[in-house]
Write a protein that holds these residues in place. Structure first.
Motif, PDB file in Angstrom:
ATOM      1  N   UNK A   1     -31.297  91.925 105.786  1.00 57.81           N
ATOM      2  CA  UNK A   1     -29.852  91.742 105.918  1.00 57.81           C
ATOM      3  C   UNK A   1     -29.428  92.101 107.344  1.00 57.81           C
ATOM      4  N   UNK A   2     -28.202  91.745 107.708  1.00 57.86           N
ATOM      5  CA  UNK A   2     -27.723  92.009 109.067  1.00 57.86           C
ATOM      6  C   UNK A   2     -27.686  93.496 109.382  1.00 57.86           C
ATOM      7  N   UNK A   3     -27.463  94.321 108.377  1.00 58.28           N
ATOM      8  CA  UNK A   3     -27.386  95.771 108.616  1.00 58.28           C
ATOM      9  C   UNK A   3     -28.738  96.469 108.487  1.00 58.28           C
ATOM     10  N   UNK A   4     -29.797  95.705 108.271  1.00 62.79           N
ATOM     11  CA  UNK A   4     -31.142  96.290 108.171  1.00 62.79           C
ATOM     12  C   UNK A   4     -31.776  96.352 109.555  1.00 62.79           C
ATOM     13  N   UNK A   5     -31.542  97.472 110.248  1.00 62.53           N
ATOM     14  CA  UNK A   5     -32.151  97.689 111.563  1.00 62.53           C
ATOM     15  C   UNK A   5     -33.466  98.448 111.455  1.00 62.53           C
ATOM     16  N   UNK A   6     -33.801  98.859 110.261  1.00 55.06           N
ATOM     17  CA  UNK A   6     -35.027  99.635 110.099  1.00 55.06           C
ATOM     18  C   UNK A   6     -36.273  98.811 110.403  1.00 55.06           C
ATOM     19  N   UNK A   7     -36.251  97.538 110.012  1.00 51.91           N
ATOM     20  CA  UNK A   7     -37.457  96.727 110.150  1.00 51.91           C
ATOM     21  C   UNK A   7     -37.841  96.556 111.622  1.00 51.91           C
ATOM     22  N   UNK A   8     -36.871  96.339 112.515  1.00 53.24           N
ATOM     23  CA  UNK A   8     -37.185  96.216 113.941  1.00 53.24           C
ATOM     24  C   UNK A   8     -37.599  97.556 114.525  1.00 53.24           C
ATOM     25  N   UNK A   9     -36.994  98.617 114.017  1.00 54.59           N
ATOM     26  CA  UNK A   9     -37.372  99.962 114.454  1.00 54.59           C
ATOM     27  C   UNK A   9     -38.825 100.242 114.083  1.00 54.59           C
ATOM     28  N   UNK A  10     -39.214  99.875 112.870  1.00 54.72           N
ATOM     29  CA  UNK A  10     -40.598 100.060 112.436  1.00 54.72           C
ATOM     30  C   UNK A  10     -41.556  99.242 113.292  1.00 54.72           C
TER      31      UNK A  10
ATOM     32  N   UNK B   1     -43.653 109.088 119.762  1.00 57.33           N
ATOM     33  CA  UNK B   1     -42.256 109.335 120.131  1.00 57.33           C
ATOM     34  C   UNK B   1     -41.552 110.249 119.137  1.00 57.33           C
ATOM     35  N   UNK B   2     -40.981 111.330 119.659  1.00 62.28           N
ATOM     36  CA  UNK B   2     -40.248 112.293 118.839  1.00 62.28           C
ATOM     37  C   UNK B   2     -38.758 112.094 119.053  1.00 62.28           C
TER      38      UNK B   2
ATOM     39  N   UNK C   1     -40.843 111.928 113.780  1.00 64.34           N
ATOM     40  CA  UNK C   1     -41.713 110.969 114.447  1.00 64.34           C
ATOM     41  C   UNK C   1     -41.233 109.542 114.191  1.00 64.34           C
ATOM     42  N   UNK C   2     -40.889 108.832 115.262  1.00 65.81           N
ATOM     43  CA  UNK C   2     -40.567 107.416 115.182  1.00 65.81           C
ATOM     44  C   UNK C   2     -39.474 107.091 114.188  1.00 65.81           C
ATOM     45  N   UNK C   3     -39.743 106.081 113.342  1.00 67.31           N
ATOM     46  CA  UNK C   3     -38.757 105.575 112.402  1.00 67.31           C
ATOM     47  C   UNK C   3     -38.366 106.627 111.369  1.00 67.31           C
ATOM     48  N   UNK C   4     -39.188 107.657 111.188  1.00 63.83           N
ATOM     49  CA  UNK C   4     -38.838 108.732 110.256  1.00 63.83           C
ATOM     50  C   UNK C   4     -37.527 109.406 110.640  1.00 63.83           C
ATOM     51  N   UNK C   5     -37.209 109.403 111.936  1.00 59.51           N
ATOM     52  CA  UNK C   5     -35.957 110.007 112.374  1.00 59.51           C
ATOM     53  C   UNK C   5     -34.754 109.324 111.751  1.00 59.51           C
TER      54      UNK C   5
END
Length: 386
Positions: A133-142, A153-154, A234-238
């Motif tokens: 979806x448009x609000x799913x920025x997690x996938x690009x972050x991953x 990256x921390x 760590x990374x996307x976990x943030x």
């Protein structure tokens, strides 16, 4: 000086009198007896029934939604949990005629409200075609994180927020007026300086119980404004950690009868709220890592406005109200960096400058930012050189 609720009614006059105590009588939740719930919380339920709260970001890009389901096993990883769906037409994420929107579990946390084996599940959202979806920025972050795992990256996020009463006025402020000017409230102590510490303390403990690496909290520069710090993650976990910490805060606020606002500038002429992002890589943390920090800052200087556009959900419109060059901010139009300077876009802590390694603080993200979008931007600019 105006609050969000009174913006159309004219300015709030300065009122130098000592603040009166918080009043919760106008909160609908205040009329509910919390003691009644204890009659049912200890009801035994089948041992193989686990209650899972699925949490997701709605179409605004800044608010969370949730719903519960029962599973008959204790999941070890998010992939063990079933993919679920919801009515995306009610959350701004789908058309009414094709409303089913998918929830894919991505992170599991212990549930501090139900406890036991019950869990909170952070999900990202997909259309009926299984596209983000448009609000799913997690996938690009991953995807960005997967390309730079070796750099480890921390991210440490300083989440500022303000508490409001049921009339959308800052919690504990005198009726029709403002408290005395800011100064004594930051890290303050005392009933006329600090409000709702009970909620903040409960949130701190709930996050630690859930497994969120919350590292601290403090009262901020405006009365009823607070901050908590998450990380280092760590990374996307943030992003996962911050979103679930926000959910827990909203959920607790329901019980206390107050409202949490992540608005970046809730009251004019007072400090706004940010989500300062502390960032480092393995190279930055190594001996003489200051050179890598300086290289990263140079890259950020050349991509300033691109970052501004993703540092709040409205493409910089919210940050226009906050990043004015006043109240411990830099101007939204100018990039700057300095040691121990809270009026800069990027602050290098004094200890980092002394030790010549460590991290830097990006002070530009708004309090209502999507941390996935911010983490993605920092990784791609500073590490991947995009």
């Amino acid at each position: 000086m105006q609050t969000m609720a009174e913006e159309a009614k004219g300015p709030i006059e300065h009122n130098p009198k000592i603040l009166s105590g918080p009043v919760l009588a106008n909160s609908p939740n205040a009329f509910l007896s919390k003691s009644v719930l204890t009659r049912y919380n200890d009801l035994p339920i089948p041992k193989d029934n686990i209650l899972a709260t699925y949490i997701w970001i709605d179409g605004t890009g800044e608010h969370v939604r949730c719903k519960d389901r029962t599973v008959n096993f204790v999941p070890k990883t998010p992939k063990d949990l079933p993919i679920w769906n919801f009515d995306g037409s009610s959350t701004g994420q789908a058309d009414r005629k094709n409303a089913d929107t998918y929830l894919i579990p991505q992170a599991i946390y212990k549930d501090p409200f139900r406890r036991g084996n019950h869990i909170l599940v952070m999900c990202d959202t997909y259309t009926y075609k299984m596209q983000p979806t448009e609000s799913n920025h997690r996938i690009k972050c991953q995807e960005a994180y997967d390309q730079c795992k070796d750099e480890e990256p921390w991210f440490g996020i300083e989440q500022e927020y303000i508490l409001l009463d049921a009339d959308l006025r800052p919690f504990g402020w005198p009726p029709g007026g403002c408290p005395p000017p800011q100064g004594p409230y930051y890290c303050g102590v005392g009933a006329n300086k600090v409000f709702a510490r009970d909620l903040v303390e409960a949130h701190y403990r709930c996050c630690l119980y859930a497994g969120i690496p919350i590292s601290g909290t403090n009262a901020e520069a405006m009365p009823s404004q607070w901050e908590f710090q998450v990380g280092p993650s760590l990374g996307v976990n943030g992003g996962d950690d911050l979103w679930v910490a926000r959910y827990i805060l909203h959920r607790l606020a329901e019980e206390f009868g107050v409202i949490v606002s992540f608005d970046p500038k809730p009251v004019k002429d007072w400090n706004g709220s940010g989500a300062h992002m502390n960032f480092s890589t393995k190279t930055m943390r190594a001996e003489n890592g200051i050179e890598e920090i300086e290289r990263a800052i140079d890259k950020l200087s050349k991509a300033h406005m691109k970052h501004i556009k993703v540092y709040d959900p409205r493409g910089g419109k919210d940050n226009e109200r906050r990043l004015t060059g006043l109240h411990e901010t830099a101007s939204i139009n100018d990039f700057s960096a300095g040691v121990a300077n809270r009026g800069c876009s990027i602050r290098i802590p004094r200890s980092v400058a002394f030790e010549k390694r460590g991290y830097f603080e990006d002070r530009r993200p708004a309090s209502n930012c999507d941390p996935y979008a911010v983490i993605n931007a920092l990784i791609r600019t500073c590490i991947l050189n995009e």
